[in-house]
Design a protein around this motif. Structure first.
Motif, PDB file in Angstrom:
ATOM      1  N   GLY A  78       0.811  -1.201   0.000  1.00 15.17           N
ATOM      2  CA  GLY A  78       0.000   0.000   0.000  1.00 15.17           C
ATOM      3  C   GLY A  78       0.849   1.258   0.000  1.00 15.17           C
ATOM      4  N   ASN A  79       0.282   2.342  -0.588  1.00 12.45           N
ATOM      5  CA  ASN A  79       1.006   3.607  -0.593  1.00 12.45           C
ATOM      6  C   ASN A  79       0.724   4.382   0.687  1.00 12.45           C
ATOM      7  N   ARG A  80       1.325   5.525   0.802  1.00 18.20           N
ATOM      8  CA  ARG A  80       1.198   6.294   2.034  1.00 18.20           C
ATOM      9  C   ARG A  80      -0.216   6.809   2.265  1.00 18.20           C
ATOM     10  N   PHE A  81      -0.891   7.156   1.187  1.00 18.15           N
ATOM     11  CA  PHE A  81      -2.264   7.687   1.329  1.00 18.15           C
ATOM     12  C   PHE A  81      -3.212   6.622   1.870  1.00 18.15           C
ATOM     13  N   THR A  82      -3.166   5.441   1.292  1.00 16.89           N
ATOM     14  CA  THR A  82      -4.062   4.370   1.763  1.00 16.89           C
ATOM     15  C   THR A  82      -3.725   3.973   3.186  1.00 16.89           C
ATOM     16  N   LYS A  83      -2.424   3.974   3.523  1.00 19.07           N
ATOM     17  CA  LYS A  83      -2.052   3.662   4.896  1.00 19.07           C
ATOM     18  C   LYS A  83      -2.606   4.700   5.862  1.00 19.07           C
ATOM     19  N   ALA A  84      -2.559   5.969   5.460  1.00 21.31           N
ATOM     20  CA  ALA A  84      -3.089   7.030   6.319  1.00 21.31           C
ATOM     21  C   ALA A  84      -4.597   6.898   6.506  1.00 21.31           C
ATOM     22  N   VAL A  85      -5.291   6.548   5.402  1.00 24.00           N
ATOM     23  CA  VAL A  85      -6.738   6.368   5.480  1.00 24.00           C
ATOM     24  C   VAL A  85      -7.093   5.207   6.400  1.00 24.00           C
ATOM     25  N   GLU A  86      -6.369   4.088   6.240  1.00 28.07           N
ATOM     26  CA  GLU A  86      -6.642   2.920   7.079  1.00 28.07           C
ATOM     27  C   GLU A  86      -6.347   3.222   8.545  1.00 28.07           C
ATOM     28  N   GLU A  87      -5.274   3.970   8.785  1.00 27.74           N
ATOM     29  CA  GLU A  87      -4.936   4.333  10.158  1.00 27.74           C
ATOM     30  C   GLU A  87      -6.016   5.207  10.786  1.00 27.74           C
ATOM     31  N   ALA A  88      -6.483   6.212  10.016  1.00 30.27           N
ATOM     32  CA  ALA A  88      -7.546   7.092  10.518  1.00 30.27           C
ATOM     33  C   ALA A  88      -8.831   6.317  10.765  1.00 30.27           C
ATOM     34  N   GLU A  89      -9.149   5.399   9.858  1.00 31.45           N
ATOM     35  CA  GLU A  89     -10.351   4.582  10.022  1.00 31.45           C
ATOM     36  C   GLU A  89     -10.254   3.713  11.265  1.00 31.45           C
ATOM     37  N   SER A  90      -9.073   3.160  11.504  1.00 29.88           N
ATOM     38  CA  SER A  90      -8.872   2.327  12.686  1.00 29.88           C
ATOM     39  C   SER A  90      -9.050   3.143  13.963  1.00 29.88           C
ATOM     40  N   HIS A  91      -8.501   4.356  13.984  1.00 33.51           N
ATOM     41  CA  HIS A  91      -8.650   5.208  15.165  1.00 33.51           C
ATOM     42  C   HIS A  91     -10.105   5.604  15.389  1.00 33.51           C
ATOM     43  N   LEU A  92     -10.823   5.899  14.283  1.00 33.39           N
ATOM     44  CA  LEU A  92     -12.239   6.253  14.416  1.00 33.39           C
ATOM     45  C   LEU A  92     -13.051   5.090  14.952  1.00 33.39           C
ATOM     46  N   LYS A  93     -12.760   3.885  14.464  1.00 31.84           N
ATOM     47  CA  LYS A  93     -13.480   2.706  14.944  1.00 31.84           C
ATOM     48  C   LYS A  93     -13.239   2.504  16.435  1.00 31.84           C
ATOM     49  N   ASP A  94     -12.001   2.657  16.846  1.00 25.86           N
ATOM     50  CA  ASP A  94     -11.692   2.496  18.269  1.00 25.86           C
ATOM     51  C   ASP A  94     -12.388   3.578  19.105  1.00 25.86           C
ATOM     52  N   PHE A  95     -12.433   4.791  18.575  1.00 26.41           N
ATOM     53  CA  PHE A  95     -13.068   5.886  19.299  1.00 26.41           C
ATOM     54  C   PHE A  95     -14.566   5.635  19.475  1.00 26.41           C
ATOM     55  N   PHE A  96     -15.230   5.234  18.379  1.00 25.61           N
ATOM     56  CA  PHE A  96     -16.667   4.973  18.458  1.00 25.61           C
ATOM     57  C   PHE A  96     -16.956   3.740  19.308  1.00 25.61           C
ATOM     58  N   LYS A  97     -16.057   2.789  19.285  1.00 19.90           N
ATOM     59  CA  LYS A  97     -16.257   1.594  20.086  1.00 19.90           C
ATOM     60  C   LYS A  97     -16.192   1.916  21.572  1.00 19.90           C
ATOM     61  N   GLN A  98     -15.303   2.839  21.936  1.00 24.71           N
ATOM     62  CA  GLN A  98     -15.139   3.198  23.340  1.00 24.71           C
ATOM     63  C   GLN A  98     -16.174   4.219  23.808  1.00 24.71           C
ATOM     64  N   ASN A  99     -16.627   5.089  22.910  1.00 21.54           N
ATOM     65  CA  ASN A  99     -17.521   6.186  23.303  1.00 21.54           C
ATOM     66  C   ASN A  99     -18.854   6.159  22.551  1.00 21.54           C
ATOM     67  N   GLY A 100     -19.199   5.008  21.972  1.00 21.37           N
ATOM     68  CA  GLY A 100     -20.425   4.932  21.167  1.00 21.37           C
ATOM     69  C   GLY A 100     -21.671   5.249  21.952  1.00 21.37           C
ATOM     70  N   SER A 101     -21.780   4.717  23.172  1.00 22.55           N
ATOM     71  CA  SER A 101     -22.980   4.951  23.974  1.00 22.55           C
ATOM     72  C   SER A 101     -23.125   6.430  24.334  1.00 22.55           C
ATOM     73  N   ILE A 102     -22.006   7.092  24.631  1.00 18.41           N
ATOM     74  CA  ILE A 102     -22.067   8.518  24.976  1.00 18.41           C
ATOM     75  C   ILE A 102     -22.473   9.349  23.768  1.00 18.41           C
ATOM     76  N   ILE A 103     -21.953   8.984  22.592  1.00 16.39           N
ATOM     77  CA  ILE A 103     -22.296   9.720  21.371  1.00 16.39           C
ATOM     78  C   ILE A 103     -23.785   9.557  21.053  1.00 16.39           C
ATOM     79  N   CYS A 104     -24.280   8.323  21.143  1.00 11.30           N
ATOM     80  CA  CYS A 104     -25.712   8.083  20.871  1.00 11.30           C
ATOM     81  C   CYS A 104     -26.583   8.836  21.864  1.00 11.30           C
ATOM     82  N   LEU A 105     -26.184   8.830  23.137  1.00  7.78           N
ATOM     83  CA  LEU A 105     -26.948   9.561  24.143  1.00  7.78           C
ATOM     84  C   LEU A 105     -26.965  11.053  23.838  1.00  7.78           C
TER      85      LEU A 105
END
Length: 636
Positions: A78-105
């Motif tokens: 993979g190139n640098r752009f796709t790696k950056a996108v995958e990294e950002a997506e991974s961080h977003l998934k972790d963030f929503f997984k940890q704070n999903g209930s608070i966001i929905c509330l």
């Protein structure tokens, strides 16, 4: 030198060559030093009789190693752009997984605050115009609050409050029962006096015929009872009390009448929106010339989808549990049959058993009989919409459907009393079977498909029944002409055969009694669809009074006809195939009990009918098939 150039060229042109070479090295390394044991040179003697090569441990290890190497290769390629996108997506998934209930509330709170602000604003502009929205909001808030409290603290509340009270009353029921019965009778007498029932009976003694009809229906049930000595009169007393109480609250009091009239009017307004979809699909011209096919039947599809969506959102379960709770603790019936009976107020006779499917296997014969009677004595909400589209009063149809539920349990428990202990005898509510839908869109789709099936059933049955009726009338006319009996037909036979039953309902005049008897025969031997069509026609032509209209509307409000036997058998037997013999035997008895339950409701309507209130509320309602949809939903 040339080999090196070709090698570098191969690397730059096709990266897959690296992977193939890597795979070859892995194969040689895992299989040993000898290259003769390569996969490509493997002898064919490992093939089985079908020509397939069985897998070995070496093959599996090769596949796993190859998969790992392929994943590493894809990651590195993979190139640098796709790696950056995958990294950002991974961080977003972790963030929503940890704070999903608070966001929905937070989203829910924001939406609620915006709605409250809007409600306050429209109430400030015009309180009367926005009163309907305020009432609906209050109902939703109360329902959600009750559901939240019961889901979180229901067990604790039952353990410390209702549970001990119920146990205490059961231990001393022999003492308390007479106090309770006398209190219920006193409440009914006070309601009757306050709503003017006794005053109107004194002015119109013919209303006493309806009381005679109610007593006669109960007598017929007792004579046909399977075990007359086992009848639980507590169920009969509470069933009749609930029916009379609901009748007086809805038909005689201003708040009850206005509530159901408002609700019925808005149901008619809501159903008018079906015309938009029907006109888009079929065009405006067919709607004017083929109203049955292009206007009335789409109402079934539309309302079926709405009910399916409400069931997915668990709104229907909440309403059903409320009715089931009341019937269980008053009438003393089991949780499973009370839930099924309450379900029949809103859904069809083949849908209600699905909600209690896990309990059908262990049900007693009396419980199974009650479930079938409840299906025959009521009408599904989706089909109810069709009769409203005919012009039948929505408020009367809704009232009849609710009042017939306790009447169905009365007739069911007299026809087939309980002689054994049900498994859910002490359970006020049961866990309903979950629907197949996973989201709202799928629920709408499933409801539309179910509505389409109902339309197919109606088209097929109406075509066959009307054709057979025409043939039967021709045969009867031929036989009548030979015996010098002019105009002999199926309707004429029903008019005189069922005349005593129609008279016991309190119809009054001779001509109107003949018409009501004809309609009851049409509903019982053909179906209620044709009967309501004829009732609407009689009302439009002025051949029947408003009082007889109301009585007939209540008498016809049920699936208790011969055609429904096949529908009930087809819906129940696949759920419990090992009990098909029992269900087949119970269906005939249940059909008779369901018919009597509808007639009991009609008798109550004849007793409680208030002339000055319903003179302007004839069978021909506000629903019109070809008008444009009304743009408001509050009736203001």
């Amino acid at each position: 030198m040339s080999g090196q150039n070709s090698n570098s060229k191969g690397n730059s042109v096709d990266n897959r060559g690296d992977y193939q070479g890597l795979k070859c090295v892995v194969e040689l390394h895992d299989l040993g030093d000898s290259p003769k044991t390569s996969i490509d040179t493997m002898p064919d003697n490992r093939q089985d009789i079908d020509g397939n090569v069985p897998s070995t441990d070496a093959d599996k290890s090769l596949d796993e190693t190859s998969a790992k190497e392929m994943d590493e290769y894809n990651t590195q390629s993979g190139n640098r752009f796709t790696k950056a996108v995958e990294e950002a997506e991974s961080h977003l998934k972790d963030f929503f997984k940890q704070n999903g209930s608070i966001i929905c509330l937070g989203v829910y709170v924001l939406v609620i605050l915006l709605y409250i602000a809007y409600l306050i604003y429209v109430l400030y502009l015009d309180f009367q115009r926005a009163s309907g929205l305020l009432i609906m909001t209050a109902i939703v808030v109360v329902g959600v609050s009750i559901r939240f409290v019961m889901s979180r603290y229901g067990t604790i509340i039952h353990k410390h409050t209702t549970g001990p009270m119920v146990k205490y009353c059961r231990r001393r029921w022999k003492v308390f029962q007479w106090v309770v019965y006398l209190g219920v009778v006193a409440i009914l007498i006070i309601l009757g006096a306050a709503t003017g029932v006794f005053r109107e009976i004194a002015k119109q003694p013919e209303r006493l015929v309806s009381i005679l009809g109610l007593i006669s229906m109960l007598g017929i049930c007792f004579v046909c009872s399977k075990y007359p000595g086992k009848v639980r009169w507590r169920t009969v007393f509470w069933g009749l009390s609930l029916q009379l109480c609901l009748g007086m609250l809805i038909l005689r009091t201003d708040p009850g009448y206005k509530t159901f009239d408002w609700f019925g009017h808005n149901v008619e307004v809501f159903l008018n929106y079906t015309n938009v979809g029907a006109e888009f699909v079929f065009g405006p011209a067919p709607l004017k010339y083929h109203q049955f096919l292009f206007v009335i039947l789409p109402v079934i599809i539309f309302s079926s989808s709405v009910f399916s969506l409400l069931y997915h959102w668990r709104v229907m379960q909440f309403l059903i549990n409320g009715f089931a709770f009341v019937m269980h603790y008053t009438m003393g019936i089991s949780g499973a049959e009370s839930f099924a009976c309450a379900s029949n107020i809103f859904v069809g006779m083949t849908v209600a058993p699905l909600a209690i499917k896990p309990y059908l296997h262990d049900m007693t014969k009396s419980e199974m009989h009650s479930v079938i009677v409840g299906g025959f004595a009521t009408i599904a909400g989706s089909v109810l919409a069709v009769y409203i589209s005919f012009g039948i009063s929505a408020s009367h149809l809704l009232t009849a459907s609710i009042m017939s539920a306790p009447a169905a349990m009365v007739t069911a428990k007299i026809f087939y009393p309980e002689v054994s202990r049900p498994k859910t005898a002490r359970d006020a509510t049961v866990v309903a079977q979950k629907g197949d839908s996973r989201n709202a869109l799928e629920a709408i789709y499933i409801g539309a498909i179910d509505g389409l099936r109902i339309c197919g059933y109606i088209i097929a049955n109406i075509t066959v029944i009307i054709s057979l009726l025409a043939f039967l009338n021709a045969v009867l006319g031929w036989l009548g002409r030979m015996a010098d009996i002019p105009n002999l037909s199926f309707k004429l036979v029903c008019r005189y055969l069922l005349y005593p039953i129609a008279w016991l309902l309190g119809t009054g005049r001779h001509e109107e009694t003949l018409i009501v008897a004809e309609l009851i025969g049409t509903k019982t031997f053909l179906n209620e669809f044709i009967a309501y069509t004829e009732l609407a026609e009689y009302a439009r032509t002025g051949q029947i009074s408003t009082r007889s209209e109301v009585i007939a509307t209540y008498a016809l409000c049920g699936f208790s006809n011969l055609g429904s036997l096949g529908v009930m058998l087809g819906g129940m037997i696949p759920l419990v195939p090992h009990r098909k013999s029992e269900i087949s035997q119970l269906c005939i008895r249940a059909l008779f009990a369901g018919t009597i339950a509808c007639l009991m409701t009609a008798s109550v309507a004849g007793l409680l009918y208030k002339a000055e209130r319903y003179e302007d509320d004839a069978v021909v309602g506000n629903y019109t098939a070809t008008e444009q949809p009304i743009t408001y939903v509050t009736g203001s």
